[in-house]
Design a protein around this motif. Structure first.
Motif, PDB file in Angstrom:
ATOM      1  N   GLY A 269       0.793  -1.223   0.000  1.00 23.44           N
ATOM      2  CA  GLY A 269       0.000   0.000   0.000  1.00 23.44           C
ATOM      3  C   GLY A 269       0.826   1.274   0.000  1.00 23.44           C
ATOM      4  N   THR A 270       2.161   1.174   0.130  1.00 23.68           N
ATOM      5  CA  THR A 270       2.983   2.382   0.027  1.00 23.68           C
ATOM      6  C   THR A 270       2.935   2.905  -1.416  1.00 23.68           C
ATOM      7  N   TYR A 271       3.327   4.159  -1.594  1.00 23.50           N
ATOM      8  CA  TYR A 271       3.414   4.694  -2.957  1.00 23.50           C
ATOM      9  C   TYR A 271       4.455   3.916  -3.765  1.00 23.50           C
ATOM     10  N   SER A 272       5.530   3.471  -3.090  1.00 22.09           N
ATOM     11  CA  SER A 272       6.538   2.657  -3.771  1.00 22.09           C
ATOM     12  C   SER A 272       5.919   1.362  -4.283  1.00 22.09           C
ATOM     13  N   HIS A 273       5.046   0.761  -3.483  1.00 21.15           N
ATOM     14  CA  HIS A 273       4.373  -0.469  -3.914  1.00 21.15           C
ATOM     15  C   HIS A 273       3.524  -0.201  -5.152  1.00 21.15           C
ATOM     16  N   ARG A 274       2.822   0.940  -5.179  1.00 21.89           N
ATOM     17  CA  ARG A 274       2.015   1.298  -6.356  1.00 21.89           C
ATOM     18  C   ARG A 274       2.905   1.417  -7.597  1.00 21.89           C
ATOM     19  N   ALA A 275       4.086   2.028  -7.419  1.00 22.04           N
ATOM     20  CA  ALA A 275       5.012   2.169  -8.558  1.00 22.04           C
ATOM     21  C   ALA A 275       5.573   0.809  -8.965  1.00 22.04           C
ATOM     22  N   ALA A 276       5.867  -0.041  -7.985  1.00 19.30           N
ATOM     23  CA  ALA A 276       6.473  -1.345  -8.281  1.00 19.30           C
ATOM     24  C   ALA A 276       5.517  -2.246  -9.054  1.00 19.30           C
ATOM     25  N   ARG A 277       4.213  -2.055  -8.858  1.00 14.60           N
ATOM     26  CA  ARG A 277       3.247  -2.897  -9.574  1.00 14.60           C
ATOM     27  C   ARG A 277       3.261  -2.640 -11.075  1.00 14.60           C
ATOM     28  N   THR A 278       3.839  -1.496 -11.495  1.00 16.05           N
ATOM     29  CA  THR A 278       3.963  -1.270 -12.939  1.00 16.05           C
ATOM     30  C   THR A 278       5.100  -2.115 -13.515  1.00 16.05           C
ATOM     31  N   VAL A 279       5.964  -2.670 -12.644  1.00  9.43           N
ATOM     32  CA  VAL A 279       7.106  -3.460 -13.088  1.00  9.43           C
ATOM     33  C   VAL A 279       6.775  -4.945 -13.098  1.00  9.43           C
ATOM     34  N   SER A 280       6.169  -5.448 -12.028  1.00  7.28           N
ATOM     35  CA  SER A 280       5.824  -6.868 -11.964  1.00  7.28           C
ATOM     36  C   SER A 280       4.782  -7.120 -10.893  1.00  7.28           C
ATOM     37  N   ASP A 281       4.181  -8.301 -10.933  1.00  7.03           N
ATOM     38  CA  ASP A 281       3.166  -8.648  -9.940  1.00  7.03           C
ATOM     39  C   ASP A 281       3.781  -9.288  -8.707  1.00  7.03           C
ATOM     40  N   SER A 282       5.010  -9.774  -8.855  1.00  5.25           N
ATOM     41  CA  SER A 282       5.675 -10.421  -7.727  1.00  5.25           C
ATOM     42  C   SER A 282       6.544  -9.403  -6.996  1.00  5.25           C
ATOM     43  N   VAL A 283       5.975  -8.812  -5.939  1.00  2.00           N
ATOM     44  CA  VAL A 283       6.670  -7.735  -5.233  1.00  2.00           C
ATOM     45  C   VAL A 283       6.911  -8.131  -3.778  1.00  2.00           C
ATOM     46  N   ALA A 284       8.166  -8.051  -3.344  1.00  2.00           N
ATOM     47  CA  ALA A 284       8.522  -8.258  -1.934  1.00  2.00           C
ATOM     48  C   ALA A 284       8.901  -6.911  -1.331  1.00  2.00           C
ATOM     49  N   PHE A 285       9.025  -6.883  -0.002  1.00  2.00           N
ATOM     50  CA  PHE A 285       9.255  -5.609   0.671  1.00  2.00           C
ATOM     51  C   PHE A 285      10.499  -5.628   1.550  1.00  2.00           C
ATOM     52  N   ARG A 286      11.146  -4.480   1.623  1.00  2.00           N
ATOM     53  CA  ARG A 286      12.240  -4.252   2.560  1.00  2.00           C
ATOM     54  C   ARG A 286      11.954  -2.928   3.261  1.00  2.00           C
TER      55      ARG A 286
END
Lengths: 268, 268
Positions: free
Chosen positions: A10-27
């Motif tokens: 739900g971070t803005y970074s997560h929103r941006a990362a979803r434009t790259v791929s559906d498999s997103v992990a977090f740090r």
């Protein structure tokens, strides 16, 4: 494509990362993301680099200068902040420090007596507000869901609020193709006209600098690295020649090419 | 001389402010301090402008560009961070966000699992650590007094850690005398070679730029103000001529002279 970005969900970074791929992990931090890409744990990392109100994200600039990764794409996303809480009578507003800063005027006008507390992410702030009725969060309005009320929207100081994200890959992903190029220059000296000398090679070839940012080298006050964004890819002979000419100006310093890449505008 | 700085007592700003006068009052933010000097509530304000590890304090840059105050002196102070707590088994480390950032490597190495929380000042962090045995603070070691133990000293990432403070006065205190000058340039446009054009007038006159910093204008991504520190006072004909030549280059933009001033090194 395994991608890592700033969590939680739900971070803005997560929103941006979803434009790259559906498999997103977090740090939890930009530095940890850059390290996870540099050591091969992930194919791609998505990190904020600059906001139109708050300016550069200095932790990102420093991490990019310190580790061997490449910039493979830029994603520009609109940022829309809302004030979220269980009810009107909260005592503390919490969010990421950049989000709090972006809403400084709104908070000073509307909630001058409410305490501000910065936490690691806008998503962490929403979590706190869900657990505690005395806490309000600043975050994207879609994160309110059932638990929270949207007390105000578009609360950022100025109407145009966009954030640039860099999509990072390993060094092997670096490519000279693209409409923009980022380099880092460490001149290792300072004398009258130094910066002018460094910019001359671009001026002579008609290369537009879209951004220049100085960061302390950490050695002493007044000793800087410069981060430059150029319009054009390194595949263009004039860009390559300009970068080589800058290298020729430096005695003890260095130039690092972080990548050439295209820009994508994400729709909110 | 009534002086205002970041409170509460014991902050690094307070240490810097004591070199200006003994009568020091406190405000909770840089913006509030700049406003208190601009509206005449205080004769002088002391605000941090740049740290040798973390770089510019962006809130200070933005407040100086927005309000009519003058820079009358620069004070450079060494920064020495220590880890303070009631006992070894704390769960959270708290401090001002810049202090936390300056100790990033120490914390990652020694306390990777301890939560970090940023608060308004190093002094506020010390208060929290005094009240709560589960909280450690990062602050100057002299702030430990009886209540806290000094668990580690010199914990900042790099040995050379200094902070520059500006001493601010009202517009009427602005003087062309001094060894340094700060100006803000807003070009109101961007074209290939713009920054090079802006720097040319200094180069031609042998004027050294000790710092250049770009800040977003807030209008849109890629539109910036530039903050420049020059070696020399505006009383020198070559400095005055260079600033006038920059003004002549700009069509719709502007140049603001924030002051000329001398630098003082405070002893720890």
């Amino acid at each position: 494509m395994h991608t890592v970005t700033l969590g939680p969900e739900g971070t803005y970074s997560h929103r941006a990362a979803r434009t790259v791929s559906d498999s997103v992990a977090f740090r939890p931090s930009v530095t940890a993301i850059v390290e996870a890409v540099a050591d091969g744990s992930f194919d791609r990392g998505v990190v904020p680099i600059e906001n139109s109100i708050e300016g550069s994200v200095t932790e990102t600039l420093d991490a990019l200068a310190a580790r061997d990764v490449s910039i493979v794409r830029e994603v520009v996303t609109p940022i829309t902040h809302a004030l979220l809480a269980q009810a009107e009578d909260f005592e503390t507003v919490t969010s990421h420090s950049q989000a709090l800063a972006q809403c400084r005027s709104f908070l000073a006008d509307q909630y001058p007596d409410v305490a501000r507390e910065s936490v690691a992410s806008t998503a962490a702030a929403v979590e706190l507000a869900r657990e505690d009725p005395s806490v309000a969060a600043i975050a994207h309005p879609s994160t309110a869901e059932q638990a929270l009320r949207v007390l105000a929207t578009e609360i950022q100081d100025r109407p145009s609020n966009e954030t640039r994200f860099f999509v990072l890959g390993p060094e092997s992903a670096r490519s000279p193709a693209g409409g923009k190029t980022t380099i880092v220059i460490y001149p290792a000296s300072n004398h009258p006209g130094l910066l002018y000398e460094l910019l001359g090679p671009f001026e002579e070839r008609g290369v537009n600098l879209t951004r220049i940012e100085s960061r302390p080298s950490g050695k002493q006050l007044g000793d800087y690295r410069f981060h430059l964004d150029l319009e054009g890819g390194l595949y263009e002979p004039r860009i390559e020649a300009a970068v080589e000419a800058v290298e020729a100006v430096l005695d003890d310093g260095w130039v690092r090419w972080l990548g050439s890449y295209d820009v994508e505008h994400a729709v909110e």
